[in-house]
Design an enzyme around this catalytic site. Structure first.
Site, PDB file in Angstrom:
ATOM      1  N   ASP A  93       0.758  -1.383  -0.055  1.00 35.08           N
ATOM      2  CA  ASP A  93      -0.017  -0.050  -0.014  1.00 35.08           C
ATOM      3  C   ASP A  93       0.790   1.296  -0.005  1.00 35.08           C
ATOM      4  O   ASP A  93       2.048   1.128   0.320  1.00 35.08           O
ATOM      5  CB  ASP A  93      -0.950   0.064   1.338  1.00 35.08           C
ATOM      6  N   HIS A 152       3.752  -2.414   3.019  1.00 37.43           N
ATOM      7  CA  HIS A 152       3.633  -0.904   2.445  1.00 37.43           C
ATOM      8  C   HIS A 152       4.900  -0.612   1.584  1.00 37.43           C
ATOM      9  O   HIS A 152       6.177  -1.295   2.126  1.00 37.43           O
ATOM     10  CB  HIS A 152       3.420  -0.034   3.567  1.00 37.43           C
TER      11      HIS A 152
END
Length: 280
Positions: free
Chosen positions: A102, A247
């Site tokens: 992400d 992430h």
């Protein structure tokens, strides 16, 4: 590039067997919002819908299945149903897992993640923020060209449940537009920042042609817990159909990069197929 030259015979056989199992096991998922598969309860839907009408489409011909090889077909699928909870895992795909990243793309960390995925010839999901995509268009193109799935993670990473209906539409719509402008294909998946979903986001996401994707295993890598801890969380959570959250932007992601280099080959050696979902 000939990726096969990088793989050992044992790993190639394991992945082939896993791929065959995943392909054979997949079945059509009927678009019933109340029956969206989930391992744990999803966050409650906060807020009420705006004055716009609810967008619902018949699920005829709608399929969800793993992509085991090659690059995704750049075609927009039919409008998905309006769900009341996101996908948190993908059942019926054999011994396969989904890795997702992400907040990117980030020019410092995303290239290293792509290099590791390329080394092991696997695909992952990248839920990008619109402003990051706009500022790093070459990286977005590289993600798409290497066969990874690009998802919508809003434009500015807001708490969606605090936005008006128009605000949600602006965040998701602008991000889908920039992704389509860069890659030639609009995203088919989206993920709410912080995992905070509500009725507006489900309805507007569906109207934009996207399915909601959450996760099963949260590495909490954004807290920088240490490479060993991230690896342990992935290994302990590994199971058929799980979706792993990591992430590639939003802070120092060097631990996320190093952890991927460790746990990805271990997952493959354990016989897991690391793949992405594909809608047809």
């Amino acid at each position: 590039m000939q990726y096969d030259q990088r793989l050992s015979g044992r790993r190639a056989l394991l992945r082939l067997a896993a791929g065959l199992g995943a392909t054979a096991a997949v079945h059509m998922i009927v678009a019933d919002p109340a029956r969206t598969p989930a391992r744990t309860p999803a966050p409650s839907a906060a807020g009420a819908a705006g004055p716009g009408s609810t967008v619902r489409a018949a699920p005829t011909g709608y399929r969800l299945q793993p992509m085991t090889e090659g690059t995704p077909t750049r075609l927009r699928s039919g409008t998905p149903p309006v769900r009341t909870r996101p996908f948190e895992e993908l059942p019926g795909i054999g011994r396969a897992m989904v890795l997702s990243f992400d907040d990117g793309p980030d020019p410092l960390y995303t290239p290293h993640i792509l290099a590791t995925l390329r080394e092991h010839d696997v695909r992952a999901m990248f839920f990008v923020c619109g402003e990051m995509a706009r500022d790093n268009q070459d990286l977005v193109r590289a993600i798409a060209e290497e066969g990874h799935t690009i998802g919508n993670h809003s434009w500015t990473h807001p708490l969606v449940t605090k936005l008006s209906r128009a605000g949600v539409r602006d965040e998701l719509g602008a991000t889908s537009e920039v992704i389509e402008k860069i890659t030639g294909a609009a995203p088919l998946w989206y993920r709410a920042p912080y995992g905070a979903w509500n009725r507006n986001s489900f309805e507007i996401g569906a109207a934009l042609g996207m399915e909601p994707m959450a996760w099963t295993v949260d590495t909490l890598d954004w807290t920088e817990p240490g490479v060993g801890t991230i690896v342990r969380r992935v290994r302990e959570g590994a199971a058929p159909g799980v979706v792993v959250l990591s992430h590639d932007a939003g802070g120092d992601r060097s631990q996320s990069v190093d952890a991927l280099r460790r746990y990805l080959p271990e997952l493959l050696d354990d016989g897991y197929l690391v793949t992405v979902p594909q809608r047809r």
